[in-house]
Design an enzyme around this catalytic site. Structure first.
Site, PDB file in Angstrom:
ATOM      1  N   SER A  21      36.542  51.314  87.497  1.00 42.43           N
ATOM      2  CA  SER A  21      37.530  50.256  87.282  1.00 42.43           C
ATOM      3  C   SER A  21      37.373  49.653  85.881  1.00 42.43           C
ATOM      4  O   SER A  21      38.266  48.964  85.407  1.00 42.43           O
ATOM      5  CB  SER A  21      37.350  49.156  88.318  1.00 42.43           C
ATOM      6  OG  SER A  21      36.091  48.552  88.147  1.00 42.43           O
ATOM      7  N   GLY A  53      37.291  45.694  93.365  1.00 35.47           N
ATOM      8  CA  GLY A  53      36.499  45.297  94.528  1.00 35.47           C
ATOM      9  C   GLY A  53      37.129  44.273  95.450  1.00 35.47           C
ATOM     10  O   GLY A  53      36.775  44.183  96.611  1.00 35.47           O
ATOM     11  N   CYS A  84      32.255  54.687  90.577  1.00 36.11           N
ATOM     12  CA  CYS A  84      32.618  53.379  91.129  1.00 36.11           C
ATOM     13  C   CYS A  84      32.431  53.449  92.648  1.00 36.11           C
ATOM     14  O   CYS A  84      33.041  54.301  93.313  1.00 36.11           O
ATOM     15  CB  CYS A  84      34.077  53.105  90.782  1.00 36.11           C
ATOM     16  SG  CYS A  84      34.750  51.626  91.539  1.00 36.11           S
ATOM     17  N   CYS A 198      27.091  48.327  93.114  1.00 33.71           N
ATOM     18  CA  CYS A 198      28.305  48.345  92.280  1.00 33.71           C
ATOM     19  C   CYS A 198      27.830  48.756  90.893  1.00 33.71           C
ATOM     20  O   CYS A 198      26.794  48.256  90.422  1.00 33.71           O
ATOM     21  CB  CYS A 198      28.930  46.953  92.245  1.00 33.71           C
ATOM     22  SG  CYS A 198      30.176  46.720  90.949  1.00 33.71           S
ATOM     23  N   HIS A 200      28.716  48.077  88.022  1.00 36.36           N
ATOM     24  CA  HIS A 200      28.638  47.027  87.002  1.00 36.36           C
ATOM     25  C   HIS A 200      27.283  46.303  87.032  1.00 36.36           C
ATOM     26  O   HIS A 200      26.837  45.784  86.011  1.00 36.36           O
ATOM     27  CB  HIS A 200      29.732  45.964  87.227  1.00 36.36           C
ATOM     28  CG  HIS A 200      31.088  46.369  86.739  1.00 36.36           C
ATOM     29  ND1 HIS A 200      31.844  47.353  87.342  1.00 36.36           N
ATOM     30  CD2 HIS A 200      31.836  45.911  85.697  1.00 36.36           C
ATOM     31  CE1 HIS A 200      33.000  47.462  86.701  1.00 36.36           C
ATOM     32  NE2 HIS A 200      33.024  46.605  85.707  1.00 36.36           N
TER      33      HIS A 200
HETATM   34  N1  DGL Z   1      32.177  49.178  89.418  1.00 33.09           N
HETATM   35  C1  DGL Z   1      32.824  49.164  90.669  1.00 33.09           C
HETATM   36  C2  DGL Z   1      31.903  49.557  91.817  1.00 33.09           C
HETATM   37  O1  DGL Z   1      30.968  50.296  91.621  1.00 33.09           O
HETATM   38  C3  DGL Z   1      33.769  48.086  91.062  1.00 33.09           C
HETATM   39  C4  DGL Z   1      33.940  46.864  90.269  1.00 33.09           C
HETATM   40  C5  DGL Z   1      35.263  46.219  90.563  1.00 33.09           C
HETATM   41  O2  DGL Z   1      36.216  46.623  89.917  1.00 33.09           O
HETATM   42  O3  DGL Z   1      35.325  45.348  91.447  1.00 33.09           O
HETATM   43  O4  DGL Z   1      32.118  49.167  92.942  1.00 33.09           O
END
Ligand code: DGL
Length: 280
Positions: A21, A53, A84, A198, A200
């Site tokens: 994302s 998310g 992701c 996640c 991020h």
């Molecule tokens: N990086 C994403 C994940 O691993 C999602 C982050 C998002 O867009 O909410 O779930």
């Protein structure tokens, strides 16, 4: 006359597609590049349609399909890494149905390694609401329910704060969500293992570490994803066999390229061009 199937050598020179994302998938890209140094990658950050998310599955599936179609048609990718957790949970089945010949690797919260490593048998799981509410996660959790207590925490807003490089909000949310998941430590009844579910969140690892202490084990999924990608390519003889002079990664974003460029400089310490993409 039937067209000849592409020779393994021909596919070995094609790039691997990676998407998230936003900038979170850069944590997976790091692991991929470490495991597969001769490969070329095309990375798409869907920052113009993030965060995933807290959105419904219809949005995440449609975006995942549009990005994969773009990567197949424009870059002739030989494999796809869905970097992701939220998109993997919502869309990987549909992607595999639409592209049955494309090796596709997804990422899921590292619950199994956590269950294998935890001594207190109390494991914290930080992830998006979308991941934690998914059927795929429900099945994973059910398969491990008798092995440990999992303390689940939906971290609304955290991926977005990291995406926006909002340090104050990132810190405040990390404090809030770790307090809600604790206590942490190696004593009985404490969480001794924290799953960063996640992609991020590894970019907030230092802030999380300051909250939970040095003894807590952090688990993320980049390295196993990279190893699985290698396995799938090796099984087809599609691994890159020589180092090319072409750029190792082509970066694109549906959001602001200058923000993406700054994130790459911040997290990967690289100065790169980022293409502006319009993928509908
Ligand atoms: N990086 C994403 C994940 O691993 C999602 C982050 C998002 O867009 O909410 O779930």
């Amino acid at each position: 006359m039937m067209a000849d199937a592409p020779q393994p050598q021909a596919r070995s020179r094609d790039p691997i597609g990676v998407f998230d994302s936003g900038v979170g998938g850069l944590s997976v890209l790091q692991a991929l590049r470490a495991e597969l140094p001769d490969e070329r990658f095309v990375y798409v950050a869907d920052s113009g349609h993030a965060p995933y998310g807290e959105r419904d599955d219809i949005h995440v599936v449609a975006r995942s399909q549009a990005i994969t179609r773009y990567l197949v048609a424009q870059h002739r990718i030989k494999a796809l890494v869905v970097a992701c957790n939220t998109a993997t949970a919502a869309a990987i089945l549909q992607l595999r149905q639409e592209f049955p010949d494309l090796p596709i690797v997804g990422i899921e919260p590292a619950l199994k390694p956590a269950a294998a490593q935890s001594h207190t048998r109390r494991i914290g799981v930080l992830a998006t609401r979308g991941t934690l509410n998914s059927e795929k996660f429900r099945v994973l959790l059910a398969s491990l329910q008798d092995q440990a207590d999992f303390v689940l925490q939906a971290c609304d807003g955290l991926a977005d704060a990291i995406e926006q490089n909002d340090a104050i909000k990132t810190e405040a949310l990390c404090v809030y969500f770790t307090r809600a998941s604790g206590p942490f430590g190696i004593e009985q009844n404490c969480v001794d293992t924290l799953v960063l579910g996640c992609t991020h969140y590894p970019f907030a690892a230092d802030i999380l570490r300051a909250q939970v202490g040095e003894s807590v084990i952090f688990l993320e999924g980049g390295a196993p994803v990279a190893r699985q990608t290698r396995r799938l390519l090796a099984a087809r003889s599609w691994l890159a066999t020589e180092h090319t002079l072409a750029p190792a990664v082509v970066f694109g974003t549906t959001g602001d390229p200058s923000k993406m460029q700054a994130a790459i400089a911040r997290w990967l310490h690289e100065d790169c061009e980022v293409q502006s993409l319009n993928i509908e």
